[in-house]
Design a protein around this motif. Structure first.
Motif, PDB file in Angstrom:
ATOM      1  N   PRO A   1       0.801  -1.222   0.000  1.00  0.00           N
ATOM      2  CA  PRO A   1       0.000   0.000   0.000  1.00  0.00           C
ATOM      3  C   PRO A   1       0.835   1.275   0.000  1.00  0.00           C
ATOM      4  N   GLU A   2       2.064   1.184   0.464  1.00  0.00           N
ATOM      5  CA  GLU A   2       2.937   2.356   0.423  1.00  0.00           C
ATOM      6  C   GLU A   2       3.380   2.673  -1.008  1.00  0.00           C
ATOM      7  N   SER A   3       3.346   1.671  -1.884  1.00  0.00           N
ATOM      8  CA  SER A   3       3.701   1.863  -3.291  1.00  0.00           C
ATOM      9  C   SER A   3       2.483   2.177  -4.153  1.00  0.00           C
ATOM     10  N   TYR A   4       1.423   1.374  -3.989  1.00  0.00           N
ATOM     11  CA  TYR A   4       0.190   1.594  -4.740  1.00  0.00           C
ATOM     12  C   TYR A   4      -0.945   0.935  -3.972  1.00  0.00           C
ATOM     13  N   SER A   5      -1.856   1.761  -3.474  1.00  0.00           N
ATOM     14  CA  SER A   5      -2.919   1.286  -2.590  1.00  0.00           C
ATOM     15  C   SER A   5      -4.279   1.282  -3.293  1.00  0.00           C
ATOM     16  N   TRP A   6      -5.264   0.754  -2.580  1.00  0.00           N
ATOM     17  CA  TRP A   6      -6.639   0.802  -3.068  1.00  0.00           C
ATOM     18  C   TRP A   6      -7.050   2.245  -3.342  1.00  0.00           C
ATOM     19  N   ASP A   7      -6.718   3.150  -2.424  1.00  0.00           N
ATOM     20  CA  ASP A   7      -7.081   4.553  -2.607  1.00  0.00           C
ATOM     21  C   ASP A   7      -6.436   5.138  -3.866  1.00  0.00           C
ATOM     22  N   ASP A   8      -5.205   4.726  -4.166  1.00  0.00           N
ATOM     23  CA  ASP A   8      -4.547   5.171  -5.400  1.00  0.00           C
ATOM     24  C   ASP A   8      -5.308   4.662  -6.620  1.00  0.00           C
ATOM     25  N   LEU A   9      -5.725   3.391  -6.572  1.00  0.00           N
ATOM     26  CA  LEU A   9      -6.460   2.796  -7.682  1.00  0.00           C
ATOM     27  C   LEU A   9      -7.771   3.539  -7.926  1.00  0.00           C
ATOM     28  N   VAL A  10      -8.489   3.836  -6.849  1.00  0.00           N
ATOM     29  CA  VAL A  10      -9.758   4.567  -6.977  1.00  0.00           C
ATOM     30  C   VAL A  10      -9.501   5.977  -7.516  1.00  0.00           C
ATOM     31  N   ARG A  11      -8.506   6.656  -6.968  1.00  0.00           N
ATOM     32  CA  ARG A  11      -8.171   8.014  -7.424  1.00  0.00           C
ATOM     33  C   ARG A  11      -7.853   8.030  -8.920  1.00  0.00           C
ATOM     34  N   ASP A  12      -7.083   7.016  -9.375  1.00  0.00           N
ATOM     35  CA  ASP A  12      -6.656   6.959 -10.773  1.00  0.00           C
ATOM     36  C   ASP A  12      -7.729   6.390 -11.699  1.00  0.00           C
ATOM     37  N   GLY A  13      -8.729   5.715 -11.144  1.00  0.00           N
ATOM     38  CA  GLY A  13      -9.771   5.091 -11.958  1.00  0.00           C
ATOM     39  C   GLY A  13      -9.311   3.812 -12.626  1.00  0.00           C
ATOM     40  N   GLY A  14      -8.094   3.387 -12.361  1.00  0.00           N
ATOM     41  CA  GLY A  14      -7.517   2.177 -12.929  1.00  0.00           C
ATOM     42  C   GLY A  14      -6.020   2.353 -13.086  1.00  0.00           C
ATOM     43  N   THR A  15      -5.348   1.260 -13.414  1.00  0.00           N
ATOM     44  CA  THR A  15      -3.901   1.316 -13.592  1.00  0.00           C
ATOM     45  C   THR A  15      -3.427   0.135 -14.431  1.00  0.00           C
ATOM     46  N   GLU A  16      -2.200   0.214 -14.868  1.00  0.00           N
ATOM     47  CA  GLU A  16      -1.528  -0.925 -15.485  1.00  0.00           C
ATOM     48  C   GLU A  16      -0.885  -1.730 -14.363  1.00  0.00           C
ATOM     49  N   TRP A  17      -1.257  -2.988 -14.228  1.00  0.00           N
ATOM     50  CA  TRP A  17      -0.638  -3.840 -13.214  1.00  0.00           C
ATOM     51  C   TRP A  17       0.647  -4.363 -13.833  1.00  0.00           C
ATOM     52  N   ASP A  18       1.755  -3.711 -13.492  1.00  0.00           N
ATOM     53  CA  ASP A  18       3.035  -4.037 -14.111  1.00  0.00           C
ATOM     54  C   ASP A  18       4.094  -4.232 -13.039  1.00  0.00           C
ATOM     55  N   GLY A  19       5.289  -4.518 -13.460  1.00  0.00           N
ATOM     56  CA  GLY A  19       6.402  -4.665 -12.531  1.00  0.00           C
ATOM     57  C   GLY A  19       6.500  -6.029 -11.877  1.00  0.00           C
ATOM     58  N   VAL A  20       5.643  -6.966 -12.256  1.00  0.00           N
ATOM     59  CA  VAL A  20       5.678  -8.312 -11.678  1.00  0.00           C
ATOM     60  C   VAL A  20       6.852  -9.067 -12.291  1.00  0.00           C
ATOM     61  N   ARG A  21       7.713  -9.601 -11.444  1.00  0.00           N
ATOM     62  CA  ARG A  21       8.924 -10.273 -11.920  1.00  0.00           C
ATOM     63  C   ARG A  21       9.070 -11.662 -11.294  1.00  0.00           C
ATOM     64  N   ASN A  22       8.056 -12.479 -11.517  1.00  0.00           N
ATOM     65  CA  ASN A  22       8.041 -13.854 -11.041  1.00  0.00           C
ATOM     66  C   ASN A  22       7.418 -14.694 -12.149  1.00  0.00           C
ATOM     67  N   ASN A  23       8.048 -15.812 -12.482  1.00  0.00           N
ATOM     68  CA  ASN A  23       7.567 -16.618 -13.611  1.00  0.00           C
ATOM     69  C   ASN A  23       6.160 -17.156 -13.415  1.00  0.00           C
ATOM     70  N   ALA A  24       5.841 -17.656 -12.222  1.00  0.00           N
ATOM     71  CA  ALA A  24       4.492 -18.182 -11.975  1.00  0.00           C
ATOM     72  C   ALA A  24       3.465 -17.059 -12.076  1.00  0.00           C
ATOM     73  N   ALA A  25       3.768 -15.910 -11.483  1.00  0.00           N
ATOM     74  CA  ALA A  25       2.850 -14.770 -11.545  1.00  0.00           C
ATOM     75  C   ALA A  25       2.672 -14.302 -12.991  1.00  0.00           C
ATOM     76  N   ARG A  26       3.742 -14.335 -13.780  1.00  0.00           N
ATOM     77  CA  ARG A  26       3.650 -13.943 -15.192  1.00  0.00           C
ATOM     78  C   ARG A  26       2.675 -14.854 -15.932  1.00  0.00           C
ATOM     79  N   LEU A  27       2.718 -16.140 -15.656  1.00  0.00           N
ATOM     80  CA  LEU A  27       1.777 -17.076 -16.288  1.00  0.00           C
ATOM     81  C   LEU A  27       0.336 -16.737 -15.915  1.00  0.00           C
ATOM     82  N   HIS A  28       0.119 -16.367 -14.660  1.00  0.00           N
ATOM     83  CA  HIS A  28      -1.227 -15.988 -14.235  1.00  0.00           C
ATOM     84  C   HIS A  28      -1.679 -14.705 -14.929  1.00  0.00           C
ATOM     85  N   LEU A  29      -0.794 -13.724 -15.036  1.00  0.00           N
ATOM     86  CA  LEU A  29      -1.146 -12.491 -15.740  1.00  0.00           C
ATOM     87  C   LEU A  29      -1.495 -12.776 -17.203  1.00  0.00           C
TER      88      LEU A  29
END
Length: 133
Positions: free
Chosen positions: A10-38
């Motif tokens: 939440p210190e990097s990107y919180s629910w309140d940030d998401l609501v304020r922005d109306g959406g975001t790109e979910w990026d920066g994930v650097r794990n192979n299993a998580a990449r498969l899920h994305l």
């Protein structure tokens, strides 16, 4: 429709940030299993937003707003657009989830470091019930 859990500090990107922005790109994930899920996500899928580190709780529900695509910071990885749906009536903490035997196979409990994971319909329903919904 598939369901997911996606973690953010939440210190990097919180629910309140998401609501304020109306959406975001979910990026920066650097794990192979998580990449498969994305990569498996489709527009309309839903995801629980989990605040990691300080809060350690499921906070709200997001919707996948578009198809997965290469992460702009490194095209070997994947990003997914998401938008807020609703904040949970009350956060559901990791401690509550771990204390509930029905979550013993939940990836949040079994693979705690994974930042993007699938959620079964039963797990989703149980979390919503715990949240008061």
């Amino acid at each position: 429709m598939a369901r997911w859990l996606m973690k953010s500090e939440p210190e990097s990107y919180s629910w309140d940030d998401l609501v304020r922005d109306g959406g975001t790109e979910w990026d920066g994930v650097r794990n192979n299993a998580a990449r498969l899920h994305l990569r498996a996500m489709k527009p309309g899928d839903e995801a629980l937003l989990y605040h990691s580190m300080s809060d350690k709780a499921v906070i709200g529900i997001m919707r996948v707003a578009g198809p997965p695509h290469p992460d702009a910071k490194d095209e070997a990885w994947v990003a997914v657009p998401v938008e807020p749906v609703r904040k949970l009536e009350r956060p559901v903490t990791l401690a509550e989830i771990k204390a509930d035997a029905s979550f013993k196979e939940f990836p949040l409990v079994r693979m705690s470091r994974l930042s993007v994971m699938p959620v079964t319909d039963a797990e989703w329903t149980r979390i919503e019930k715990k949240a008061g919904g």
